[in-house]
Design a protein around this motif. Structure first.
Motif, PDB file in Angstrom:
ATOM      1  N   LEU A   1       0.833  -1.207   0.000  1.00 30.74           N
ATOM      2  CA  LEU A   1       0.000   0.000   0.000  1.00 30.74           C
ATOM      3  C   LEU A   1       0.867   1.257   0.000  1.00 30.74           C
ATOM      4  O   LEU A   1       0.590   2.214  -0.731  1.00 30.74           O
ATOM      5  N   VAL A   2       1.932   1.262   0.809  1.00 34.42           N
ATOM      6  CA  VAL A   2       2.843   2.408   0.851  1.00 34.42           C
ATOM      7  C   VAL A   2       3.496   2.613  -0.508  1.00 34.42           C
ATOM      8  O   VAL A   2       3.626   3.743  -0.991  1.00 34.42           O
ATOM      9  N   GLN A   3       3.886   1.514  -1.140  1.00 33.89           N
ATOM     10  CA  GLN A   3       4.521   1.598  -2.446  1.00 33.89           C
ATOM     11  C   GLN A   3       3.556   2.136  -3.498  1.00 33.89           C
ATOM     12  O   GLN A   3       3.923   2.964  -4.332  1.00 33.89           O
ATOM     13  N   ARG A   4       2.305   1.685  -3.449  1.00 34.88           N
ATOM     14  CA  ARG A   4       1.312   2.139  -4.427  1.00 34.88           C
ATOM     15  C   ARG A   4       0.947   3.600  -4.198  1.00 34.88           C
ATOM     16  O   ARG A   4       0.677   4.340  -5.152  1.00 34.88           O
TER      17      ARG A   4
ATOM     18  N   GLY B   1       9.200  -2.104  12.068  1.00 35.15           N
ATOM     19  CA  GLY B   1      10.377  -2.815  11.582  1.00 35.15           C
ATOM     20  C   GLY B   1      11.494  -2.829  12.608  1.00 35.15           C
ATOM     21  O   GLY B   1      12.208  -3.832  12.761  1.00 35.15           O
ATOM     22  N   ALA B   2      11.653  -1.721  13.330  1.00 36.83           N
ATOM     23  CA  ALA B   2      12.697  -1.640  14.356  1.00 36.83           C
ATOM     24  C   ALA B   2      12.444  -2.647  15.469  1.00 36.83           C
ATOM     25  O   ALA B   2      13.380  -3.233  16.017  1.00 36.83           O
TER      26      ALA B   2
ATOM     27  N   ASP C   1      14.099  -2.847   2.064  1.00 44.03           N
ATOM     28  CA  ASP C   1      13.881  -1.824   1.046  1.00 44.03           C
ATOM     29  C   ASP C   1      13.293  -0.559   1.655  1.00 44.03           C
ATOM     30  O   ASP C   1      13.718   0.555   1.347  1.00 44.03           O
ATOM     31  N   PHE C   2      12.313  -0.760   2.559  1.00 45.30           N
ATOM     32  CA  PHE C   2      11.688   0.391   3.216  1.00 45.30           C
ATOM     33  C   PHE C   2      12.716   1.163   4.025  1.00 45.30           C
ATOM     34  O   PHE C   2      12.777   2.394   3.960  1.00 45.30           O
TER      35      PHE C   2
ATOM     36  N   ILE D   1      17.368   7.337   3.330  1.00 46.76           N
ATOM     37  CA  ILE D   1      17.687   8.271   2.254  1.00 46.76           C
ATOM     38  C   ILE D   1      16.860   9.542   2.411  1.00 46.76           C
ATOM     39  O   ILE D   1      17.378  10.666   2.295  1.00 46.76           O
ATOM     40  N   SER D   2      15.561   9.383   2.687  1.00 47.22           N
ATOM     41  CA  SER D   2      14.687  10.546   2.861  1.00 47.22           C
ATOM     42  C   SER D   2      15.058  11.331   4.106  1.00 47.22           C
ATOM     43  O   SER D   2      15.012  12.563   4.128  1.00 47.22           O
TER      44      SER D   2
END
Length: 215
Positions: free
Chosen positions: A139-142, A158-159, A196-197, A203-204
């Motif tokens: 959903l985040v990717q879309r 994730g952490a 990947d996330f 990066i952001s």
């Protein structure tokens, strides 16, 4: 309890608090996958059925109760609360999560440590948790461009798993504790799904920009 286990529990709890803050403060669940929330609700209910039959500690019992109640509350808000459910991205949240449930249950029936209801459900919850984040990541990717609270929710989720992997490694070297291999494999798979996330998140963060995942 070592520091990695504690940090894992706290980041997991914080991820839920961030999600609840987003829902109640903005009255919106945009960017949040209902499918992932339903999967997590199934994970916690299946894993913590022993809540009222086994007692380890007050901390342990409270954490189990918090995870069950909060996951069910989030699902209820997204499904039944009028001021929230209208913002649900139904057209983007199309991952066939029932396939994950069926595969996890089939795997639990085949691969477990003891063929009892409790152990099979525990194995099912471990397998399902490993892949429960997939609908959310899709959903985040879309969406491409998501709000900050949703990004922070996924990051802390994730952490939490990364800290648990460190917890197992720490116990192995300090206590020679091997734990359950099912947890090890599933935990590593789950952490890998976030790779990947995490890359695009940092990066952001480095560029002080909004997170954008490639389609």
């Amino acid at each position: 309890m070592n520091i990695f286990r504690f940090l894992g529990d706290m980041t997991h709890l914080f991820s839920i608090l961030v999600l609840l803050l987003k829902i109640y403060a903005t009255q919106s669940c945009s960017g949040i996958s209902l499918k992932t929330q339903e999967l997590y609700a199934m994970v916690f209910v299946a894993r913590y059925l022993d809540l009222f039959t086994e007692y380890i500690s007050l901390y342990n019992s409270l954490m189990k109760l918090v995870f069950i109640v909060s996951s069910l509350a989030i699902v209820w808000c997204m499904r039944a609360r009028p001021s929230v459910r209208h913002s649900y991205d139904k057209d983007l949240d199309t991952f066939r999560h029932y396939i994950l449930v069926a595969c996890s249950f089939a795997l639990a029936l085949l691969v477990h440590e003891k063929f009892t209801i409790k152990e099979v459900l525990w194995a099912f919850s471990i397998y399902l948790e490993a892949v429960a984040i997939l609908p959310q990541l899709v959903l985040v990717q879309r969406s491409g461009n998501v709000d900050n609270l949703t990004v922070q929710y996924v990051f802390f989720l994730g952490a939490y798993r990364a800290f648990y992997v460190l917890h197992w490694i720490y116990r192995y070297f300090t206590e020679k504790y091997y734990g359950r291999w099912i947890s090890w494999v599933s935990g590593l798979v789950q952490t890998a799904l976030y790779a990947d996330f995490f890359y695009y998140y940092f990066i952001s963060w480095k560029n002080n920009a909004k997170l954008q995942l490639p389609a």
